[in-house]
Design an enzyme around this catalytic site. Structure first.
Site, PDB file in Angstrom:
ATOM      1  N   ARG A  27      41.963  11.976 -31.593  1.00  0.00           N
ATOM      2  CA  ARG A  27      41.840  10.771 -33.289  1.00  0.00           C
ATOM      3  C   ARG A  27      42.108   9.451 -31.680  1.00  0.00           C
ATOM      4  O   ARG A  27      43.215   9.486 -31.970  1.00  0.00           O
ATOM      5  CB  ARG A  27      42.288  10.906 -33.830  1.00  0.00           C
ATOM      6  CG  ARG A  27      41.757   9.859 -34.776  1.00  0.00           C
ATOM      7  CD  ARG A  27      42.228   9.184 -35.949  1.00  0.00           C
ATOM      8  NE  ARG A  27      44.281   9.161 -36.004  1.00  0.00           N
ATOM      9  CZ  ARG A  27      44.288   8.681 -37.388  1.00  0.00           C
ATOM     10  NH1 ARG A  27      43.992   9.264 -38.941  1.00  0.00           N
ATOM     11  NH2 ARG A  27      46.110   9.264 -37.311  1.00  0.00           N
ATOM     12  N   ASP A  72      52.679   5.848 -41.138  1.00  0.00           N
ATOM     13  CA  ASP A  72      52.616   5.463 -39.673  1.00  0.00           C
ATOM     14  C   ASP A  72      52.042   4.603 -40.646  1.00  0.00           C
ATOM     15  O   ASP A  72      52.250   3.860 -41.834  1.00  0.00           O
ATOM     16  CB  ASP A  72      51.279   6.437 -39.507  1.00  0.00           C
ATOM     17  CG  ASP A  72      50.448   6.951 -40.691  1.00  0.00           C
ATOM     18  OD1 ASP A  72      50.192   6.181 -41.416  1.00  0.00           O
ATOM     19  OD2 ASP A  72      49.463   7.737 -40.161  1.00  0.00           O
TER      20      ASP A  72
END
Length: 543
Positions: free
Chosen positions: A173, A453
């Site tokens: 990603r 996150d």
């Protein structure tokens, strides 16, 4: 100007030097990156401009809706290209940052796939980015090893990759279109972080992965429109041509993690139909995007994060529409993240957390998802058990979900709930602790037995801003469930008490930057406009 660039092309200029980076950023690699920038930066800026214009309309009272100009795409019968064999079964995917130890553990974890994340779980220091690209290059080559630092006189633990046939399939990603890479310039401009991450990985690894029928495969984050997806398609086609790969060799799964993208799932699949293999319910970023998109809509304020679960009607509608859309087009519909981590020393609390994970994964497989995400290796057996029982085949593409009928209003209906004092102060603590760790170079932080996150920190930060600015247009402020006004005095009290509450956690990631994090969050919450991303101002403080 273009004629000058073509006559005298210069490679990308790297502004910081680290040991070992020259093996990655060779003159050929820098020329490759510079060419990507020159070909695609103009369109990236146009797409970012379209985002700003769209948000201005939402701030003025408009609401997201399905596009009239693309109705024919939604109505037509078409399917995406076949899913490659390596991605036919994706029942459990683990996600995490790209440091060498994580890369080895994730590839050896027993998960079906590993999403190596340069985005929400990586703090983009130059050291982290270079180390991550080096680790992935060595992982693709099968040579990656890592030795942990020695402790208490004992030698450090050795980590090495297991047999290739037993490793998780690698999916990378890159960072989103909105982010720059300040350490790399082309013609005096910062390079797109997206093009840097994906381009450098592809330059070094695409041919090797293609030769083994392992990709390269990517997760594409934070898209808002089919035009943004089309830009990714153009970038990948460009890279394939430059590297001599067949068109469509590079495959992508798109994270549907913005509210505008939920109204363009068919269109996004269509824009990438020669290379897309699925969509993913990026639930945490999606909640953040709901708040950000509708930040000026007083009738669509969400309660505290703990009450905004996937059983809420607007999130259930999003999940089920994604499944229906993907399966109609022959693409995988991936479920969302289980952020829980094991709770040592408290068996009852640990069992309760695992029960929540089990219920969430059971909901996903029953609804028709083709796989799911976990943040910790300990959750892989549980998630696999649930999906093995509910999905005996490699996927559920045969589950059409013709019973799903989602209108725009279903995707926009807010959750009902409350804001508790613990919920308000919890948002402050999570945001401050995460931001302090991020500034210190750590983008994946365990807080209260959840792996936080950037996406979860963004929920906390955006909620605080929206709650505190609720009365901007006049009227009464929001109140906690105990009647306390949600105002900046409440925020100030939370800030004052926070450092002392963290005194017993002085070894937590980023402890030395707590005051800096408080100052940044204070400025962001007082600002008249909600900043698009927490990481944009914070990035300027890195390195």
């Amino acid at each position: 100007m273009s004629a000058v660039l073509q006559a005298q092309p210069q490679p990308a200029h790297v502004l910081q030097r680290l040991p070992g980076q020259d093996a990655l950023l060779t003159p050929e690699a820098r020329a490759f990156l510079a060419d990507l920038h020159r070909r695609h930066e103009g369109e990236r800026q146009a797409r970012l401009g379209a985002r700003r214009a769209r948000q201005q309309a939402f701030d003025a009272g408009a609401l997201p809706d399905f596009r009239r100009d693309t109705a024919a795409i939604r109505a037509a019968a078409w399917r995406v290209a076949p899913v490659p064999a390596a991605l036919a079964d994706r029942r459990v995917e683990i996600t995490g940052p790209v440091d060498p130890k994580m890369v080895i553990n994730a590839l050896n974890s027993g998960a079906s796939c590993y999403m190596a994340d340069f985005e929400d779980s990586t703090s983009p220091t130059w050291e982290n980015l270079v180390a991550g690209q080096q680790a992935l290059r060595e992982a693709v080559a099968g040579t990656l090893q890592f030795t942990a630092p020695a402790a208490d006189g004992a030698p450090g633990k050795q980590y090495a990759l297991g047999p290739e046939a037993e490793r998780a399939v690698l999916i990378v990603r890159p960072r989103g279109w909105h982010l720059d890479e300040k350490h790399v310039e082309v013609d005096g401009e910062r390079m797109s972080a997206s093009l840097f991450d994906l381009g450098l990985f592809a330059f070094h690894n695409a041919r090797a992965l293609a030769a083994r029928d392992r990709g390269p495969y990517f997760y594409l984050p934070k898209l808002q429109s089919m035009e943004e997806a089309a830009l990714w398609d153009a970038v990948m086609a460009d890279i394939e041509a430059r590297l001599g790969l067949p068109r469509g060799q590079m495959k992508a799964t798109v994270l549907i993690e913005t509210l505008p993208a939920a109204f363009e799932m068919d269109e996004i699949l269509h824009a990438l139909k020669d290379r897309v293999v699925g969509l993913n319910c990026g639930r945490w970023d999606y909640i953040f995007s709901y708040i950000k998109t509708l930040r000026r809509h007083r009738d669509r304020v969400l309660p505290e994060r703990g009450q905004v679960t996937m059983v809420q009607p607007f999130l259930r509608a999003y999940s089920e529409l994604l499944i229906q859309t993907c399966h109609r087009r022959g693409a995988h519909a991936m479920g969302g993240m289980a952020a829980q981590i094991p709770i040592s020393g408290d068996a009852a609390a640990n069992e309760a957390a695992l029960a929540r994970v089990r219920a969430d994964k059971l909901r996903e497989v029953t609804a028709g998802h083709d796989g799911t995400w976990v943040a910790h290796p300990a959750l892989i057996p549980l998630a696999r058990e649930v999906f093995d029982a509910g999905m005996p085949g490699p996927n559920q593409l045969h589950v059409a979900r013709d019973d799903v009928h989602v209108e725009a209003a279903d995707l926009l209906r807010p959750s009902l709930g409350t804001i508790t004092r613990a919920g308000f102060e919890g948002n402050v603590e999570v945001c401050v602790r995460y931001l302090a760790a991020w500034l210190d170079g750590n983008g994946c932080v365990p807080i209260h037995h959840l792996m936080e996150d950037a996406a979860t920190a963004e929920i906390a930060r955006a909620q605080l801003w929206q709650w505190l600015h609720y009365a901007d247009a006049g009227g009464e402020p929001l109140h906690l469930d105990d009647g306390t006004p949600v105002d900046f005095a409440l925020l100030e009290r939370a800030f004052i008490g926070l450092p002392s509450r963290l005194n017993d956690r002085l070894r937590m990631p980023g402890a030395s930057r707590v005051n800096e994090a408080i100052g940044l969050l204070d400025r962001l919450t007082h600002a008249d406009t909600l900043a698009d991303f927490l990481t944009l101002p914070a990035y300027e403080r890195l390195d």
